[in-house]
Design a protein around this motif. Sequence first.
Motif, mmCIF file in Angstrom:
data_model
loop_
_atom_site.group_PDB
_atom_site.id
_atom_site.type_symbol
_atom_site.label_atom_id
_atom_site.label_comp_id
_atom_site.label_asym_id
_atom_site.label_seq_id
_atom_site.Cartn_x
_atom_site.Cartn_y
_atom_site.Cartn_z
ATOM 1 N N ILE A 143 0.439 8.081 1.560
ATOM 2 C CA ILE A 143 -0.945 7.160 1.293
ATOM 3 C C ILE A 143 -1.464 7.898 2.212
ATOM 4 O O ILE A 143 -1.442 8.444 3.594
ATOM 5 C CB ILE A 143 -0.146 6.095 1.727
ATOM 6 N N SER A 158 1.283 -1.384 1.779
ATOM 7 C CA SER A 158 1.593 0.065 1.467
ATOM 8 C C SER A 158 2.853 0.946 1.086
ATOM 9 O O SER A 158 3.064 1.376 0.112
ATOM 10 C CB SER A 158 0.760 0.752 1.213
ATOM 11 N N GLU A 159 3.367 1.729 1.953
ATOM 12 C CA GLU A 159 4.452 1.810 2.915
ATOM 13 C C GLU A 159 5.297 1.224 1.547
ATOM 14 O O GLU A 159 6.433 1.739 1.328
ATOM 15 C CB GLU A 159 4.303 2.336 4.538
ATOM 16 N N GLN A 160 5.712 -0.146 1.659
ATOM 17 C CA GLN A 160 6.794 -0.345 1.323
ATOM 18 C C GLN A 160 6.586 -0.274 -0.065
ATOM 19 O O GLN A 160 7.964 -0.734 -0.876
ATOM 20 C CB GLN A 160 6.982 -2.666 1.681
ATOM 21 N N LEU A 161 5.590 -0.632 -0.596
ATOM 22 C CA LEU A 161 5.113 -0.935 -2.117
ATOM 23 C C LEU A 161 6.607 1.136 -2.689
ATOM 24 O O LEU A 161 7.092 0.689 -3.956
ATOM 25 C CB LEU A 161 3.920 -0.818 -2.295
ATOM 26 N N LEU A 162 5.780 1.844 -1.553
ATOM 27 C CA LEU A 162 6.218 2.753 -2.542
ATOM 28 C C LEU A 162 7.715 3.048 -2.162
ATOM 29 O O LEU A 162 7.741 3.963 -2.460
ATOM 30 C CB LEU A 162 5.513 4.167 -1.715
ATOM 31 N N TYR A 163 8.442 2.621 -1.408
ATOM 32 C CA TYR A 163 9.317 2.662 -1.038
ATOM 33 C C TYR A 163 10.936 2.676 -1.979
ATOM 34 O O TYR A 163 10.867 1.411 -2.691
ATOM 35 C CB TYR A 163 10.394 1.452 0.083
ATOM 36 N N GLU A 164 11.783 3.588 -2.225
ATOM 37 C CA GLU A 164 12.398 3.760 -3.100
ATOM 38 C C GLU A 164 12.081 3.425 -4.797
ATOM 39 O O GLU A 164 13.011 3.070 -5.379
ATOM 40 C CB GLU A 164 13.969 2.844 -2.963
ATOM 41 N N MET A 165 10.488 3.705 -4.635
ATOM 42 C CA MET A 165 9.744 3.770 -5.646
ATOM 43 C C MET A 165 9.950 4.982 -6.998
ATOM 44 O O MET A 165 10.309 6.443 -6.611
ATOM 45 C CB MET A 165 8.207 4.237 -5.273
ATOM 46 N N ARG A 185 6.526 7.133 3.924
ATOM 47 C CA ARG A 185 7.759 6.979 3.807
ATOM 48 C C ARG A 185 8.672 6.729 2.827
ATOM 49 O O ARG A 185 9.060 7.439 1.520
ATOM 50 C CB ARG A 185 7.520 4.457 3.269
ATOM 51 N N ASN A 207 3.159 9.816 -5.356
ATOM 52 C CA ASN A 207 4.959 9.394 -4.681
ATOM 53 C C ASN A 207 5.874 10.778 -5.633
ATOM 54 O O ASN A 207 5.762 10.808 -6.845
ATOM 55 C CB ASN A 207 5.306 8.436 -5.718
ATOM 56 N N ASN A 234 12.575 9.650 -3.191
ATOM 57 C CA ASN A 234 11.333 9.180 -3.235
ATOM 58 C C ASN A 234 10.666 9.854 -1.790
ATOM 59 O O ASN A 234 10.647 9.080 -0.792
ATOM 60 C CB ASN A 234 11.546 8.261 -3.500
#
Lengths: 111, 455
Positions: free
Chosen positions: A25, B263-270, A12, A68, A21
């Motif tokens: 995963i 998990s995808e949302q946790l990494l969003y704009e991280m 994502r 990331n 960013n």
Amino acid sequence: MRVPLYRVAHARSGDKGDGSNVGLIADSPELYEVIAKQLTAAAVKEHFRLVCRGEVERFEVPNLNALNFILHDSLGGGGTESLKTDAQGKTHGQGLLTLEIDVPETLLPEP
Amino acid sequence: MTTVRIGNGQGFWGDSVDAPVELLRGGEIDYIGMDYLAEVTLSIMMRQKLRNPEMGYATDFIGFVERVLPELVERNVRVLCNAGGLNPNGARAKIFEVARKLGVKGFKVGVVEGDDILPRLPELIAAGHDLADMETGAPMSTIVDRVTSANAYLGARPVVEALDEGALIVLCGRVTDTALALAPMAHEFGWDFDDWDLMASGTVAGHIIECGAQCTGGNFSRWWEVEDLWNVGYPIVEASSDGTFVVTKHEGTGGMVTVDTVSEQLLYEMGDPEAYVGPDCVARFTSIQLEEVGKDRVRVSGIRGEPRTPTLKISASYLEGYKATGQLTVSGPRAVEKAELAAETIWKRLERGGVVFEDGQKTVELVGVGACLPGITPPPDDPPEVVLRLGVHDDDRAKIERFGKEIAPLVTSGPPGVTGFAGGRPKPQQVVAYWPALLAREEVEGRVRVTVEEA
């Protein structure tokens, strides 16, 4: 075997100022190890060479089997200033998933 | 153990207007958080407030209250939002007006103020706060005469105060999205604001649900695995007093909650996963453990936090010239070459008219042959059509206006197969740019004010 990342991972992306960013995963801890070894910041920079004009930063998030990446200077000004269709880097995750890496066949899912 | 159910019914300004209603009516829920403020929304609200001093808040939220107020009161479902914008008191007055019209009484509305630092900018800068752009390092003094909004991101504490005083609806201006989830937990469980692990737990819960359906199957890489996306359920966290929580959604809704979607949302704009900095704490995303404990149920635990930083993030906006974009569809054989000729024609005609845009001030995109991901997805050799999209940016509004007049003529005086010119001439839009900065916390926190009034 050489496969696109979308066979073994999902992703994502979003904006961070004038950068994007991309969170990637892996589908298992084993695949995370395989991907983390090959998917360096330099490899991602090369893949996005026409999108990202700045540095690529890389962070490890092993508890989520994730990496990331920050793609600096890749949104044409970012936010409301950008003239790009994808001013927020929403598509960069999909773009990263087409990058190909080597994965042992034993770790690949059924096609 | 008792749990509290906290949902997110609005991920951003412009999100589904039905989502919060479905979230309310679809099953058990104790709190609904709603986000209405994108980076530069407050600047738009500033303009609205200048035209009419009663405006300056998110009017969509009033529409929601109008639809559901009797149910909120009857079921005691509490709503937390940043819809107050620059005028939370105005929003409260409007809600009370709606309540009178509906004949609803006996509920309280809280207002959180103190995030707006625009009037204080000259004083702050004079006192040595440079409010430098976090991206470029430039001090705010370089643009201060063009600033149209400047607000500090407040944390959960004032929201908790409003809840403690019994508010059914809490109207904030700039408050972090994560605080809208952390606040009900801290209120319900009486959490210590200096317990960094608990602060981080609530912050992570907020981060997971703050973008609405993005953790329940929306924007998910493996979209083909998601059922009934049309009816996607918005997220709910079932929080426990020890800081662990389960991410879920109402039964019978579409979408899905799995370790992958969360998990995808946790990494969003991280950014740096070791340091997710917010007003309430610094959360360590490398400590998060996820586990599927049932269908559409993901348990989140192990979250660690660090002490809050001495600064608060400031979100400011300023005027940065004008822009316009225009597009044409080019079809038939050799569409790419024809689109390139059309673009060149437009720039040359503008130049003939004395209007020149430098390289950094214009873009040409051929949508359909890799505009979003150039060099990554190989384009087809001779696509049946492409969309030519041109954009310009300049301080001079007249130049942008002139550009807008040069698109339509291509239909008759350009290459063949050019169509899709609809919607009239592109109009100049004022560019409101974003300026993120940091400010010492004590400059803001002493002035935060919470008022709770009963209807």
